[in-house]
Design an enzyme around this catalytic site. Structure first.
Site, PDB file in Angstrom:
ATOM      1  N   THR A  36       4.025 -32.126 -13.783  1.00 38.74           N
ATOM      2  CA  THR A  36       4.696 -32.410 -12.516  1.00 38.74           C
ATOM      3  C   THR A  36       4.071 -33.587 -11.792  1.00 38.74           C
ATOM      4  OG1 THR A  36       5.368 -30.130 -12.295  1.00 38.74           O
ATOM      5  CG2 THR A  36       5.260 -31.377 -10.270  1.00 38.74           C
ATOM      6  N   SER A  49       3.934 -29.069 -19.487  1.00 41.12           N
ATOM      7  CA  SER A  49       2.797 -28.364 -20.105  1.00 41.12           C
ATOM      8  C   SER A  49       3.182 -27.049 -20.775  1.00 41.12           C
ATOM      9  CB  SER A  49       1.660 -28.160 -19.112  1.00 41.12           C
ATOM     10  OG  SER A  49       1.938 -27.120 -18.203  1.00 41.12           O
ATOM     11  N   THR A  66       0.768 -28.001 -14.394  1.00 45.69           N
ATOM     12  CA  THR A  66       0.000 -26.877 -13.857  1.00 45.69           C
ATOM     13  C   THR A  66       0.226 -25.573 -14.624  1.00 45.69           C
ATOM     14  OG1 THR A  66       1.757 -26.391 -12.267  1.00 45.69           O
ATOM     15  CG2 THR A  66      -0.037 -27.827 -11.524  1.00 45.69           C
ATOM     16  N   ASP A  67       1.360 -25.490 -15.336  1.00 50.43           N
ATOM     17  CA  ASP A  67       1.717 -24.191 -15.924  1.00 50.43           C
ATOM     18  C   ASP A  67       0.706 -23.689 -16.965  1.00 50.43           C
ATOM     19  OD1 ASP A  67       3.899 -24.168 -14.290  1.00 50.43           O
ATOM     20  OD2 ASP A  67       5.347 -24.725 -15.828  1.00 50.43           O
TER      21      ASP A  67
HETATM   22  N1  ASP Z   1       5.881 -27.141 -13.362  1.00 49.98           N
HETATM   23  C1  ASP Z   1       4.855 -27.697 -14.130  1.00 49.98           C
HETATM   24  C2  ASP Z   1       3.785 -28.376 -13.307  1.00 49.98           C
HETATM   25  O1  ASP Z   1       3.561 -27.943 -12.213  1.00 49.98           O
HETATM   26  C3  ASP Z   1       5.282 -28.526 -15.230  1.00 49.98           C
HETATM   27  C4  ASP Z   1       4.195 -28.521 -16.238  1.00 49.98           C
HETATM   28  O2  ASP Z   1       3.417 -27.581 -16.262  1.00 49.98           O
HETATM   29  O3  ASP Z   1       4.127 -29.492 -16.990  1.00 49.98           O
HETATM   30  O4  ASP Z   1       3.156 -29.312 -13.701  1.00 49.98           O
END
Ligand code: ASP
Length: 330
Positions: free
Chosen positions: A13, A60, A93-94
């Site tokens: 993200t 991710s 973050t995931d």
């Molecule tokens: N929603 C996710 C983030 O917060 C997308 C990811 O993990 O790539 O980064």
């Protein structure tokens, strides 16, 4: 003198774009390149000499053991050079906590390594990515971060990769270490540490990825009312060399699940008991009881981190007592 920091970008993200500034839920992750991420923060140049490398460009959810191995090997090569003082990894973050813990066990350097991401895409009205990235570089070039294992920094906080987890799907203060707490904060351009994880990491681990090209398959089985042995059997049929059971309570399980997992442990496949509860220890004594001495207790590792330690443990041994020792040390 300014330190030399390498930013390794993997997407997420923090590199995401939405159609409008008020859209923070529907966006495409992993669009901006590492150069674009760095160019967006001119003040970074005052902090350190920075170079960027694009290791991957993914959401991710698509992180993989192949990218983990590439990342760990690249970090080890970079940090072996006297020209590199620290590493920042930008990441979605995931699954950030998983990559961070994998690196915590496989990076062979005391120099700082910091994972960073954002909860809002780069196009948001007030994105969190730029400040998070600035703080991550600040941390990576600091003396304070040396020897503290792989760190995770978002929202002005410093977290241990072993203990941090994503606690909220959308809010900016999502990354926390339930009950054990942050390692510290970043305030007005300085990191402040207040505590440390006592578990071994980086240069003190026995894991070595130098010649590794793949990790053993380990699956996670989630405990719930009426859970039975169908999914553990399917995992074994798919080639799992180890299972992590996300148990109810202190790793607990139904009688049916217990019978299934005991049979699997008897066949020589490692069974680690973690918990679906968001904090607390899965105790050796409880696991010794319902596992008839055949299961391994995950200690305080959540299921996704227990899976990583079990994957790495299985690259060294299949001995249950040895694997249990590792769960007590890392
Ligand atoms: N929603 C996710 C983030 O917060 C997308 C990811 O993990 O790539 O980064």
């Amino acid at each position: 003198m300014k330190k030399n920091i390498v930013v390794l970008a993997t997407g997420g993200t923090i590199a995401g774009k939405a159609d409008t500034p008020n859209e923070t839920g529907m966006y495409q992750a992993a669009v901006l390149t590492v150069e674009e991420l760095l160019d967006a923060i001119p003040r970074l140049k005052e902090l350190a000499n920075i170079t960027g490398e694009q290791i991957a460009q993914i959401d991710s959810a698509n992180m993989s053991q192949t990218i983990w191995l590439t990342l760990a090997k690249r970090i080890n090569t970079l940090l072996a050079s006297p020209q590199v003082d620290g590493i920042v990894v930008t990441h979605g973050t995931d699954t950030m906590e998983e990559t961070a813990y994998f690196l915590n066990l496989t990076v062979k350097s005391a120099k700082p390594v910091v994972l960073v991401g954002a909860m809002r895409p780069a196009t948001a009205m007030s994105p969190d990515g730029p400040m998070n990235l600035y703080n991550a570089v600040l941390l990576a070039q600091s003396q304070e971060a040396t020897g503290k294992g792989v760190l995770v920094s978002l929202n002005d906080t410093i977290n241990s990769s072993r203990e941090v987890t994503k606690t909220n799907t959308a809010l900016q203060d999502s990354f926390k270490a339930p009950e054990l707490g942050y390692l510290g904060y970043i305030q007005s351009g300085r990191p402040y540490f207040y505590r440390l994880s006592t578990r071994k990491h980086t240069v003190k681990t026995e894991f070595d990825v130098t010649d590794l090209t793949a990790l053993p398959r380990v699956d996670i089985i989630y405990g719930h009312v009426d859970s039975d042995g169908v999914l553990p059997a399917a995992a074994v049929a798919a080639g799992a060399q180890g299972l992590v059971y996300a148990g109810v309570g202190n790793g607990g399980m139904s009688q049916t699940m217990r019978d299934a997992l005991l049979a699997i442990a008897d066949s020589g496949i490692a069974v680690v008991c973690s918990t679906r509860v968001s904090s607390g220890v899965v105790t050796l004594s409880a696991v010794a009881g319902y596992g008839c001495g055949k299961f391994i207790a995950a200690d305080t590792l959540n299921p996704q981190k227990a899976r990583i330690l079990l994957c790495l443990a299985l690259t060294k041994t299949h001995n249950q007592a040895e694997i249990q020792r590792m769960f007590g040390e890392y």
